[in-house]
Each structure stands twice: as C-alpha cells, then as structure tokens.
Design an enzyme around this catalytic site. Sequence first.
Site, PDB file in Angstrom:
ATOM      1  N   GLU A  16       0.824  -1.202   0.000  1.00 29.34           N
ATOM      2  CA  GLU A  16       0.000   0.000   0.000  1.00 29.34           C
ATOM      3  C   GLU A  16       0.864   1.260   0.000  1.00 29.34           C
ATOM      4  OE1 GLU A  16      -2.064  -2.895   2.919  1.00 29.34           O
ATOM      5  OE2 GLU A  16      -0.090  -2.627   2.010  1.00 29.34           O
TER       6      GLU A  16
ATOM      7  N   CYS B 114      -0.374   0.304   7.703  1.00 29.59           N
ATOM      8  CA  CYS B 114      -0.854   0.755   6.391  1.00 29.59           C
ATOM      9  C   CYS B 114      -2.261   1.325   6.482  1.00 29.59           C
ATOM     10  CB  CYS B 114      -0.810  -0.402   5.397  1.00 29.59           C
ATOM     11  SG  CYS B 114       0.869  -0.927   4.979  1.00 29.59           S
TER      12      CYS B 114
ATOM     13  N   ASP C 245      25.327 -38.451  -2.179  1.00 27.84           N
ATOM     14  CA  ASP C 245      25.232 -37.460  -3.256  1.00 27.84           C
ATOM     15  C   ASP C 245      26.150 -36.265  -3.038  1.00 27.84           C
ATOM     16  OD1 ASP C 245      23.301 -39.183  -4.087  1.00 27.84           O
ATOM     17  OD2 ASP C 245      21.625 -37.772  -3.964  1.00 27.84           O
TER      18      ASP C 245
ATOM     19  N   GLY D 272      16.320 -38.310   1.219  1.00 21.68           N
ATOM     20  CA  GLY D 272      16.041 -39.355   0.258  1.00 21.68           C
ATOM     21  C   GLY D 272      14.652 -39.936   0.377  1.00 21.68           C
TER      22      GLY D 272
END
Length: 353
Positions: free
Chosen positions: A53, A87, A205, A289
């Site tokens: 806003e 706001c 990995d 995994g």
Amino acid sequence: MTNDEKYMHRCIQLAGNGFCNAAPNPTVGAVIVHNDRIIGEGYHIRCGESHAEVNAIASVKDESLLKDSTIYVSLEPCSHYGKTPPCADLIISKGIPRVVVGCIDPFSLVSGRGIQKLKDAGIDVKVGVLEKECKNLIRRFITFNTQKRPYITLKWAESADGFIDAIRDNGKPAILSTPLTSIYVHKLRAENKAILVGRRTALLDNPSLTVRNWHGNNPIRVVIDRKLSLPETLHLFDKTVHTLVFTEKERAEETNLTFIRIDFGQDIIPQILTELYNRKIQTLLVEGGSMLLQSFIDAELWDEIYIEHARTKLYEGVESPRVSSGHASVFFCPRQLNNTALRQKRQLSPAIK
C-alpha cells in the site's frame, strides 16, 4: 469479470514479484484506481521494507486524486506497528474513500483489525474479492501462522519404472533430470527458506543444496545426522551457507554451522518442524532421500509435491515415494522438457480450502 475483480487480479500479479524476498511476510500487491484508470501500483518487495500500500501510494504522481480513488489490496492492510507503520493509518491519512480487500490477514496481530479501523474512519470497505486466489497467493504465510509449522514442499525425480536412484553405497546418483528441469529445481530452492535432506543423501550425493542455476538467495541447509558421523569434507559443511544439523549429540556452534539436539527415541519430524517454526523459517523444501520423503507423506506433513517424471528406465533401484490417490495434480510438460514431465500435487492446508 467485474471491475473490482479485474483490479484485484492485477494486485495478485504484482504480489508475485515479491515471492522470493517478502518472506516471512506475505506477498501482497496493491493498485490505486481513479475514474477507472490505474494511477498507482505497488507490491511488498522485501521483508522489513515498505508494504504494498505504501509503495502504491508513493507511485501516485498527483496525490489530490487519492481523495476520489479506490485502493485495491490483495491482503487486509496491517493495523499494528512492526518494522513499518500501519498501512491502515496511511490510507486513512490520505483520505482514500474506498478500499477493496482480497482476503483477511490470518496473522493474529491483524486478523480483521485493519478492516475495522478503516470502517471506523468512515471508509467504504469491500472484502472477499477473488478471495480464493488471494488466499492461495499467501498459502505459505497462512500455513505458517495457523498450523505453526513451515509450509512443506516435497520434491523428487523418478524413472519411468518408478525408481529414484540405483541401489548403491558409493558412486554418482542416476541422472534423471534435464538441464531445463535442473533450472526449475534451483528456482524451487530460491523460493524456499530452508532445504532438508537425510544423512544417506548427504553422504552418497554430497549435494551443495545451493541456488546456482537461478537468481535468488541460498536456502538454509538442514541435514539429519544422528551420530554426527557425516564427513566434515562434505559440501554441506563448507560453511558458505548457514546449515542446521539435527543430532542427538552435543556440539558447539561454529561459523554458519548449528547443531541442534533432538530426541531420536521420539518421532523426529515434529521436533524438526517445531525448531524450524521457532526460528521463523516459513518454507521448507525436502529433497530426499526416499525414506525421509515417505516419512513426511505418511505423517501427512506436506503441502505440495513436485515429481519429475523421466522416460529413462532403471529396471531396479530405490523405489520412489508413494502418495495416496485423491490429491489434485497438475502436469508440467512443455515440449522443451525433452521427455521429462514435472507433476505437482497439492494438498491445501485446511485454512486455505
């Protein structure tokens, strides 16, 4: 489509620009309209900075028009002091006579108070325009604030015959992704605050779990290592990115490396999610995994699942996780994916349904 819906749709479009940087705040868009012409637009760019806003009002060249304008905002204007002023107070001070709101803010410090403050000031307030779409826009924020846990996305790639990897104790993983889908995975990483893998995935990995093929911040890396037996030479421990290690051992914190003790005699997933929630981590991407992914599925602790389907067959290997039928799914299968499809399954949180 009504005029209100048209301008609210524009709010949703704008809000998407803050997707990677607004968290833990919600993504919000705002549009200011005078005589059926947009005179101001804005969105929440980054946490700690001006709200949508404020940015929309600041973009208006002739502020005298505000007193005869409507401001559209995808989420209820805030009414409390946080890192920025309320706001709702700004809207009132500018004399904007009409406010159209997409959905009510689920955050306890707002939740209807902003709307009430505007009404008490004599402003005409309309609520619920494109409400479903606006709630979907902030589904991560809603889940975090209502279920007191991160919004959880599961992701894996699987072969045409239902395996995510070959059976192995060393060596490189099976390549199931294409260069294009790899980019999409890095986009997912950029959109999440944290990324989790289990011990075996980390060991076999040796992933970096960083954002390299997309623009954005690296997620906080999270790994489960009960006995602290993972080699310190792994990429996860290179200290370039903040990393959380869940373990049963006591160990002092190091640079960008935090060790968190949990009780492995109990279900560890709720403990991990509670710790992440307390650290204000709003979104979590789980990349593997298979056993870890299946644990989240079995516990029904997930909100979205992305499955990359390759046409490659492995014939044997580690079976992919299994998801019960009945969940809505969307296929992502553009021609450029080179025989690979991405399927997204989504289970919306109760607060969003």
